[in-house]
Design an enzyme around this catalytic site. Structure first.
Site, mmCIF file in Angstrom:
data_model
loop_
_atom_site.group_PDB
_atom_site.id
_atom_site.type_symbol
_atom_site.label_atom_id
_atom_site.label_comp_id
_atom_site.label_asym_id
_atom_site.label_seq_id
_atom_site.Cartn_x
_atom_site.Cartn_y
_atom_site.Cartn_z
ATOM 1 N N HIS A 163 34.421 15.049 -3.092
ATOM 2 C CA HIS A 163 34.960 16.560 -3.589
ATOM 3 C C HIS A 163 34.227 17.314 -2.387
ATOM 4 O O HIS A 163 36.047 17.663 -1.749
ATOM 5 C CB HIS A 163 34.335 17.017 -4.336
ATOM 6 C CG HIS A 163 34.817 18.668 -5.223
ATOM 7 N ND1 HIS A 163 35.426 18.296 -5.307
ATOM 8 C CD2 HIS A 163 34.169 19.711 -3.702
ATOM 9 C CE1 HIS A 163 35.598 20.374 -5.526
ATOM 10 N NE2 HIS A 163 34.879 20.946 -4.860
ATOM 11 N N GLU A 164 33.907 17.047 -1.351
ATOM 12 C CA GLU A 164 33.035 17.486 -0.383
ATOM 13 C C GLU A 164 33.908 17.461 0.916
ATOM 14 O O GLU A 164 34.337 18.163 1.521
ATOM 15 C CB GLU A 164 31.835 17.655 0.164
ATOM 16 C CG GLU A 164 31.037 18.242 -1.098
ATOM 17 C CD GLU A 164 31.338 19.829 -1.588
ATOM 18 O OE1 GLU A 164 31.474 20.806 -0.498
ATOM 19 O OE2 GLU A 164 30.828 20.057 -2.596
ATOM 20 N N HIS A 167 37.400 18.497 0.730
ATOM 21 C CA HIS A 167 37.194 20.086 2.011
ATOM 22 C C HIS A 167 37.053 20.108 3.622
ATOM 23 O O HIS A 167 37.880 20.507 4.133
ATOM 24 C CB HIS A 167 35.671 20.839 1.765
ATOM 25 C CG HIS A 167 36.450 21.490 0.056
ATOM 26 N ND1 HIS A 167 37.149 22.650 -0.339
ATOM 27 C CD2 HIS A 167 34.941 21.529 -0.839
ATOM 28 C CE1 HIS A 167 36.853 22.495 -2.222
ATOM 29 N NE2 HIS A 167 35.705 22.494 -2.154
HETATM 30 ZN ZN LIG Z 1 34.851 22.382 -3.817
#
Ligand SMILES: [Zn+2]
Length: 261
Positions: A163-164, A167
């Site tokens: 997830h990170e 980003h």
């Molecule tokens: Zn996030």
């Protein structure tokens, strides 16, 4: 759970997917393990890191992105385990100035046993216009026990790092902008979602006036690790576009010392 950094989200909405003929994008990657010397169990063993790397590569393979682990640094440093992430603590910059490797297209992940009092699992810096301080700060902070086999179940299959890193590639949350027509996550093929999904609420449809059920299986939502299984073709294209637009940047040559001649 990203830092609310400024991000250029003005890139045009994306075409359907990455071409089958597109080369795999290889990302040089460094893992930095930070732990308190009084708690050596925080020094994540190599077999768990291998599983974390596999979780990343499995998640990104459909997007034709692969992570090439160049090195692991192991850092017994109590000070670096105690600062709050995302508060611009001088200790964060000190740590990263010491540890960060490579250029702006090099992924650095800092595994720390504690990130902040809110109990956040991870943070990462969006791609942005490059300066020398942006370069140092760039990277992802991930709670150590979220790696596969860690103690933070149901968030212990390595999906926090997945997830990170989303980003880091410039992806926003699937619930960004809620049910609004405007804003949103800039991705056409992730249905609108009113708010984060927790657990794994299969069939949830929080924006009934919009097409599609909530993208609860998307890595950029907040579900349990076992629930998160995909990026969409549109997200794959955005990651590649953001890579081209931002991650190729070099620091301006004016920062070099030219007086030596
Ligand atoms: Zn996030």
């Amino acid at each position: 759970m990203a830092k609310q950094d400024r991000i250029d989200i003005s890139l045009a909405k994306t075409p359907p997917g990455v071409a089958a003929t597109a080369p795999t994008l290889i990302v040089d990657t460094y893992f930095h393990i930070i732990y308190d010397p009084a708690e050596p169990s925080g020094n994540i063993p190599t077999n768990k890191l291998a599983k974390q790397l596999k979780a990343l590569n499995d998640a990104y393979a459909p997007a034709k992105i692969a992570f090439n682990l160049k090195n692991v640094t192991r850092n017994a440093n109590k000070n670096w385990t105690t600062f709050e992430t995302a508060t611009d603590d001088p200790l964060e910059m000190q740590m990263k100035a010491k540890l960060r490797k490579g250029d702006y297209k090099t992924l650095n992940i800092y595994f720390r046993p504690w990130l902040d009092r809110q109990g956040d699992l991870g943070f990462c810096d969006f791609p942005k216009t490059l300066t020398s301080s942006v370069m140092i700060q760039d990277g992802c902070s991930v709670l150590s026990d979220t790696v596969p086999g860690g103690s933070t179940g149901p968030f212990n299959e390595g999906k926090t790092a997945v997830h990170e890193v989303g980003h880091w590639f410039g992806l926003l949350h699937t619930f960004t902008g809620g049910c609004s027509d405007k804003d949103g996550d800039m991705i056409d093929d992730t249905p609108a979602e009113a708010e984060p999904a927790f657990g794994c609420p299969v069939g949830r449809d929080s924006c009934k006036k919009k097409p599609g059920k909530d993208p609860i299986h998307n890595f950029m939502d907040y579900g349990d690790d076992a629930c998160l299984t995909e990026f969409t073709p549109g997200q794959a294209v955005r990651m590649r576009n953001m890579w081209t637009r931002f991650r190729q940047q070099k620091l301006p040559s004016s920062t070099l010392d030219r007086r030596s001649k």
